[in-house]
Design an enzyme around this catalytic site. Structure first.
Site, mmCIF file in Angstrom:
data_model
loop_
_atom_site.group_PDB
_atom_site.id
_atom_site.type_symbol
_atom_site.label_atom_id
_atom_site.label_comp_id
_atom_site.label_asym_id
_atom_site.label_seq_id
_atom_site.Cartn_x
_atom_site.Cartn_y
_atom_site.Cartn_z
ATOM 1 N N ALA A 114 1.061 -1.330 0.224
ATOM 2 C CA ALA A 114 0.084 -0.019 0.164
ATOM 3 C C ALA A 114 0.977 1.534 0.110
ATOM 4 C CB ALA A 114 -0.384 -0.305 1.504
ATOM 5 N N ASP B 46 3.267 -2.387 13.904
ATOM 6 C CA ASP B 46 3.709 -1.658 12.755
ATOM 7 C C ASP B 46 3.693 0.324 13.436
ATOM 8 O OD1 ASP B 46 5.345 -0.831 10.503
ATOM 9 O OD2 ASP B 46 3.628 -1.073 9.409
#
Length: 356
Positions: A65, A153
């Site tokens: 992404a 993350d």
């Protein structure tokens, strides 16, 4: 618009703010917004359409992404656009479905809102609100950890939109996870050494890295050649652990006895000179950046750390669904004014409160 909460006298920045090099492009985006005809505004601009959002700049790009900063033509708010590339034969990735499902279930002022989803044949775009800062980060972490969800993350690029990235419901008893998580610079040493039985402590390490980066203005552990160098940079600051300081260290899959050498740790304030200028910052950072995972402070306890003592005590009584920016004494500054200071000069003066 994304609001920034300021703690003490330090104003942590984000990696994309206040850049004159990007100013003209961003101002053009605003001018484009103002040029929308009255007739078009009366007709209304629909959710779910790619044309409803103006792209300002690319923030970061991953394997699956790309995240852009943009403006919604629906309500003129600054947004983050996470564009997920779709494979024709595979359809929508299960990670995207999981992310959307989690965001739909989590209701908290410091958990990013998913405003819109746009799907085309080639891409799936998530439209998020745009927000950031340390107290809000810890408040959001404390909430998702209470819900048995790990972020996995955390990094500045993700904090700009506060998206949950690789977030995953954590089962009880805990199941084994992958060690291939967290961007390298923000990955804790236990995961670098192959640990897969991690818990919320994985997010605390990453948040500690972000905290130091906010104050110092640059990443604290910026390796360029992989996990081995990443560990070396960590040991330079923390000192090389032993079985005495880290029970079970030798049982980790990637443990290398040759790495265990005599090395005196350097204090964080030596590595990060700005740390000494911020009261209690070094202590909080040290409690988050502890090599032994079970020794790291929790997000809930971090919120009670003396670093945040200058903040109004009413912050701790704010309901989960309410922003801390509603507390008297906590000022806000729409980030749009930081990005387009010259553009907005004279237009919004007198309407904004100062940083708290």
């Amino acid at each position: 618009m994304g609001d920034t909460l300021c703690v003490s006298a330090v104003r942590p920045g984000c990696s994309s703010c206040c850049s004159e090099r990007r100013g003209s492009q961003q101002i053009q985006g605003l001018q484009h917004m103002e040029a929308v005809s009255a007739a078009e505004q009366r007709q209304g601009i629909l959710f779910g359409a790619a044309t409803s959002y103006v792209h300002l700049e690319k923030l970061c790009e991953g394997s699956c992404a790309t995240v852009y900063k943009g403006i919604s033509r629906i309500n003129s708010q600054v947004v983050a656009l996470k564009v997920i590339r779709l494979e024709a034969e595979e359809g929508v990735p299960f990670t995207a479905i999981r992310e959307a499902s989690l965001l739909k279930c989590l209701k908290h002022a410091n958990i990013v809102l998913l405003h819109d989803i746009i799907q085309t044949r080639e891409t799936l775009t998530f439209v998020f609100e745009y927000m950031l800062f340390m107290f809000q980060l810890l408040r959001g972490l404390a909430y998702i950890h209470q819900q048995h969800i790990l972020h996995r993350d955390l990094k500045p690029q993700n904090l700009l939109i506060s998206c949950l990235g690789l977030a995953r419901a954590q089962s009880i008893p805990r199941q084994t996870y992958s060690s291939e998580v967290v961007t390298l610079w923000y990955r804790p040493p236990d995961v670098l050494l192959g640990a897969t039985a991690y818990s919320s402590d994985i997010d605390i390490w990453s948040a500690g890295c972000v905290f130091v980066e906010m104050i110092q203005g640059q990443p604290i552990f910026a390796a360029t050649s992989g996990a081995h160098e990443q560990l070396e940079k960590i040991w330079e600051v923390l000192g090389v652990p032993t079985e005495d300081t880290w029970p079970g260290l030798s049982k980790l899959p990637n443990y290398n006895p040759e790495l265990v050498a005599s090395r005196r740790p350097q204090r964080l304030r030596v590595i990060c000179d700005r740390m000494s200028r911020v009261p209690a910052a070094e202590n909080l950072a040290s409690r988050m950046l502890t090599a032994f995972p079970r020794g790291r402070i929790s997000a809930q306890d971090a919120l009670l750390h003396s670093f945040f003592s200058p903040l109004p005590p009413q912050l701790y009584q704010v309901p989960a669904g309410q922003s801390v920016l509603t507390v008297p004494g906590v000022g806000l500054q729409p980030e749009i004014c930081d990005l387009f200071a010259s553009y907005w000069k004279g237009r919004v003066s007198g309407r904004l409160s100062k940083f708290w």
